[in-house]
Scaffold this active site. Structure first.
Site, mmCIF file in Angstrom:
data_model
loop_
_atom_site.group_PDB
_atom_site.id
_atom_site.type_symbol
_atom_site.label_atom_id
_atom_site.label_comp_id
_atom_site.label_asym_id
_atom_site.label_seq_id
_atom_site.Cartn_x
_atom_site.Cartn_y
_atom_site.Cartn_z
ATOM 1 N N ILE A 1 0.876 7.727 -8.131
ATOM 2 C CA ILE A 1 1.795 6.668 -8.558
ATOM 3 C C ILE A 1 2.557 6.337 -7.282
ATOM 4 O O ILE A 1 3.429 7.085 -6.854
ATOM 5 C CB ILE A 1 2.737 7.126 -9.690
ATOM 6 C CG1 ILE A 1 1.934 7.472 -10.942
ATOM 7 C CG2 ILE A 1 3.749 6.016 -9.993
ATOM 8 C CD1 ILE A 1 2.768 7.967 -12.108
ATOM 9 N N PRO A 2 2.184 5.249 -6.623
ATOM 10 C CA PRO A 2 2.544 5.031 -5.220
ATOM 11 C C PRO A 2 4.000 4.636 -4.963
ATOM 12 O O PRO A 2 4.305 3.544 -4.493
ATOM 13 C CB PRO A 2 1.578 3.927 -4.795
ATOM 14 C CG PRO A 2 1.346 3.150 -6.050
ATOM 15 C CD PRO A 2 1.337 4.176 -7.149
ATOM 16 N N CYS A 3 4.909 5.553 -5.208
ATOM 17 C CA CYS A 3 6.323 5.278 -4.945
ATOM 18 C C CYS A 3 6.597 5.150 -3.449
ATOM 19 O O CYS A 3 7.617 4.580 -3.057
ATOM 20 C CB CYS A 3 7.208 6.329 -5.592
ATOM 21 S SG CYS A 3 6.830 8.020 -5.170
ATOM 22 N N HIS A 4 5.676 5.630 -2.622
ATOM 23 C CA HIS A 4 5.850 5.462 -1.170
ATOM 24 C C HIS A 4 5.781 3.990 -0.765
ATOM 25 O O HIS A 4 6.215 3.631 0.321
ATOM 26 C CB HIS A 4 4.802 6.288 -0.402
ATOM 27 C CG HIS A 4 3.386 5.911 -0.688
ATOM 28 N ND1 HIS A 4 2.701 6.397 -1.785
ATOM 29 C CD2 HIS A 4 2.528 5.081 -0.045
ATOM 30 C CE1 HIS A 4 1.476 5.890 -1.793
ATOM 31 N NE2 HIS A 4 1.350 5.092 -0.743
#
Length: 188
Positions: free
Chosen positions: A139-142
């Site tokens: 879950i690409p919170c970056h």
């Protein structure tokens, strides 16, 4: 894997200089840790979310998850296909779903995410929901940055966030490069 609801299966993914603890239930991947953080990071997360869980190391049972993460780290995978098993508040789930829609190699701001979930005044709450994301990388919170383009808070640390963003922009493997002859001589 066994279908026991109280079992958390875990393994350590090791790829180049990346060591990441991951955990799954019988339903899917539920935790991806920070680069080179100890087992206690995952253990602390679990105590807050599933305190009654029994830990079972299952390297072979989690191999498909490790393989997908390694393909991502190699620059060969931009979207994950294996099942996830995470829960949160309805607000957190809305934020995490918005994160999943950020294209590989692109970024959005916290305000963009707040607008996308139709809560434009909830920018700080969006930040808190992003901070609670249990599945770093997948879950690409970056991919969420400050309004001014600054790299801001990330559970894995700003250095990990920066490496992931550079990796996606460049499309190259995150394997460490081999040291040159001069560096090797200095370490001998």
């Amino acid at each position: 894997m066994n279908s026991n609801e109280n079992v958390l299966y875990w393994t350590l993914l090791a790829y180049g200089d990346w060591k990441i603890h991951i955990a799954a239930t019988s339903k899917g991947l539920c935790f991806i840790g920070s680069q080179n953080h100890p087992f206690t990071e995952m253990e602390t997360w679990a105590k807050n979310r599933v305190p009654e869980a029994e830990w079972v190391r299952n390297d072979s049972g989690l191999e498909l998850y490790r393989e997908e993460l390694i393909l991502y780290l190699q620059g060969k995978l931009s979207q994950f296909s294996l099942p996830f098993d995470y829960d949160g508040t309805p607000f957190q789930l809305a934020v995490w779903e918005a994160l999943l829609r950020i294209p590989y190699g692109h970024t959005r701001t916290y305000s963009d995410i707040a607008d996308q979930i139709q809560k434009p005044a909830a920018v700080r709450a969006v930040g808190a929901a992003i901070g609670a994301n249990p599945l770093l990388i997948a879950i690409p919170c970056h991919r969420v940055i400050g309004k001014n383009g600054a790299l801001t808070g990330y559970r894995g640390g700003i250095a990990m966030k920066e490496r992931l963003l550079q990796h996606e922009r460049n499309g190259r493997s995150l394997e460490p490069s081999l040291p040159d002859a001069h560096t090797m001589q200095q370490t001998l």
